[in-house]
Design an enzyme around this catalytic site. Structure first.
Site, PDB file in Angstrom:
ATOM      1  N   HIS A  74      18.616 -53.888  -1.427  1.00  0.00           N
ATOM      2  CA  HIS A  74      19.076 -55.279  -1.366  1.00  0.00           C
ATOM      3  C   HIS A  74      17.890 -56.237  -1.305  1.00  0.00           C
ATOM      4  CE1 HIS A  74      23.062 -53.613  -0.535  1.00  0.00           C
ATOM      5  NE2 HIS A  74      22.470 -52.845   0.368  1.00  0.00           N
ATOM      6  N   SER A 133      -1.140 -65.869 -21.744  1.00  0.00           N
ATOM      7  CA  SER A 133      -0.419 -67.140 -21.743  1.00  0.00           C
ATOM      8  C   SER A 133      -1.229 -68.168 -22.514  1.00  0.00           C
ATOM      9  CB  SER A 133      -0.190 -67.619 -20.301  1.00  0.00           C
ATOM     10  OG  SER A 133       0.229 -68.965 -20.283  1.00  0.00           O
TER      11      SER A 133
END
Length: 537
Positions: free
Chosen positions: A216, A340
């Protein structure tokens, strides 16, 4: 020709280097005008897919099936009266098989011209508008050519036994299973095996590296990096076994599956045994009861197997992506590469992202194929025809994905210091261990005791040690010095449970689980990938 019009200065060039450049630029031009990335951006990486699923490959397979059927006809015992003069001698069979073994692009273009325009040399003057009929005309033309050679004159009078008693789907529904079988066995399974080999190697190499688990998204009981990768090895091996066990089946039974034409022409022959033997000789299994087309049920099962493998690999891509984002893995950089356009520092996990995207596309197409193909109105409609022509697409996306994933895995650099720091920053995960030992010692409310101490609180090594020390002096909880020492020895790094590091090697798994025809290619893939991994080291 387009290239020469746009770059006339290359037209008269005799330099090999410039000719190669011309060819390369022409290929780029084709890729630039492609509608989809498989024939555009990724085309240079997909020759093995084209070799199995291109229009050229499809026509070649059709020719192969037609020729093998004709060879089976002339090999019948006793021979059919009309074919008795054409003996199945080695020279005759070699001459026939040469038609597909030496099949050229010009032959394929002859078929396409006959289908769409007509007027090919030796073919009908008008377009057939029928692809399989065009193949039949090509073979009759080839037979006429062969008949002009000494010793093969009889070929001229047996041409009508090309495609004898068949419907187009006898050819198509044998071609596609054959194309899939050869691709899956020779390309797809080896590539998946190489991924399994890489993961298995890393799993054993990192077997003792503790890893903070997260359930979780929250810190959970520690595990080992090697064990988490071995989970994927086990999952992929299980699915590869199911894939290998899936039958590759063909339909070969005439216009509505009953061998009507064969039976009316030669009612004394056992056509069921004949067609079973033919299909078996191609490495396929023959459906015994069909309509005009095959059921596609086993083909759908194969697509579903590939889709499950894709799902597992997407899960792997996302896990590795997350480990990279957490700083647990670094990636090898390559000079000249840009992460990038705006942020020069970035080294993005693009290989895993590319793989995930292509796996998703492949699975979506596999899903449509497996849902649509088994459905056909009454004895047959034509909807399967346009759909089956796209069978190569999901496999193309799979190849791009598998290659990208393998490339990404090869770039991984484990940051052991970061992994150990991550584990040791979360002492709260020792709460499960401590409360379990307390429950063993029958301490009432052990779970609640640890819950009160750790839930939502900042738990550190110091606070855990103080808690254990408090237990040693507790008024009502009486623990022996050995139990206190046992609790004090628990750390996030050593609370990792069990992991079988001495699991049998993949070669033993392959021998035990892979089919006889698949085993050699799996063994070859393992050998190849182990050599590649050793070279990287």
């Amino acid at each position: 020709s387009v290239l020469l019009l746009t770059l006339p200065f290359l037209a008269n060039c005799t330099s090999c280097t410039l000719r190669d450049e011309q060819s390369s630029l022409a290929a780029m031009s084709v890729q630039l005008n492609a509608i989809g990335p498989l024939d555009g951006r990724y085309r240079n990486r997909l020759q093995t897919v084209a070799d199995h699923f291109s229009e050229y490959a499809y026509i070649k397979h059709r020719v192969e099936v037609e020729i093998e059927y004709f060879i089976a006809l002339i090999s019948m015992t006793p021979p059919l009266p009309q074919l008795a003069d054409v003996k199945p001698e080695p020279a005759v069979i070699a001459k026939l098989r040469a038609i597909y073994l030496e099949f050229t692009e010009e032959d394929a273009l002859w078929v396409k011209q006959t289908e769409f325009k007509g007027g090919a040399v030796g073919g009908p003057p008008l377009a057939t508008n029928h692809d399989v009929k065009a193949v039949e005309y090509l073979l009759k033309y080839k037979m006429t050519q062969i008949a002009a050679e000494p010793g093969f004159e009889k070929f001229a009078v047996v041409k009508e036994f090309i495609h004898f008693g068949l419907t187009s789907q006898d050819i198509n529904n044998t071609c596609y299973p054959l194309m899939i079988l050869r691709f899956v066995r020779n390309v797809y399974i080896p590539k998946v095996t190489e991924i399994i080999c890489t993961l298995d190697t890393y799993a054993r190499k990192w077997a003792d590296i503790p890893l903070l688990a997260r359930t979780h998204g929250q810190p959970a009981s520690p595990t080992r990096m090697g064990k988490e990768l071995m989970v994927f090895v086990h999952r992929l091996k299980a699915q590869l076994e199911l894939l290998d066990a899936t039958p590759h089946c063909a339909k070969f039974g005439g216009a509505t599956g009953n061998l009507n034409a064969h039976t009316v022409a030669f009612p004394d022959r056992d056509w069921v045994s004949f067609t079973n033997a033919l299909i078996s000789s191609l490495g396929l299994q023959r459906y015994q009861c069909t309509t005009q087309i095959e059921h596609y049920d086993n083909m759908a099962a194969l697509f579903d197997s590939c889709r499950r493998i894709n799902t597992i690999l997407i899960d792997l891509c996302r896990d590795i992506w997350t480990y990279i984002s957490q700083g647990l893995f670094k990636q090898k950089t390559k000079a000249g590469e840009i992460g990038s356009s705006a942020m020069p520092h970035k080294v993005n996990p693009i290989d895993f992202e590319n793989s995930e995207g292509n796996l998703g596309l492949a699975s979506a197409i596999f899903d449509h194929l497996s849902q649509k193909l088994p459905i056909s109105r009454l004895q047959r409609d034509l909807t399967d025809s346009t759909v089956t022509r796209n069978i190569g697409l999901p496999f193309g996306h799979c190849v791009v994905a598998l290659d990208s994933l393998q490339k990404g895995l090869g770039k991984l650099l484990l940051d052991e210091a970061a992994i150990r720091a991550d584990v040791n920053n979360h002492w709260e995960v020792t709460a499960e261990a401590i409360q379990t030992v307390l429950r063993r010692e029958q301490v009432d409310g052990a779970y609640e005791l640890l819950k009160e101490e750790t839930r939502g609180a900042a738990v550190t090594e110091d606070s855990v040690k103080k808690f254990v020390e408090k237990l040693s002096k507790h008024d009502t909880i009486k623990l022996s010095p050995s139990v206190i020492a046992e609790l004090a020895a628990i750390t996030p790094e050593n609370y990792v449970g069990v992991f079988n590091k001495s699991e049998a090697p993949l070669e033993e798994w392959a021998k035990a689980k892979m089919g006889a025809n698949t085993l050699p290619v799996v063994q070859a893939a393992l050998t190849k990938q182990r050599a590649a991994l050793a070279a990287e080291v």
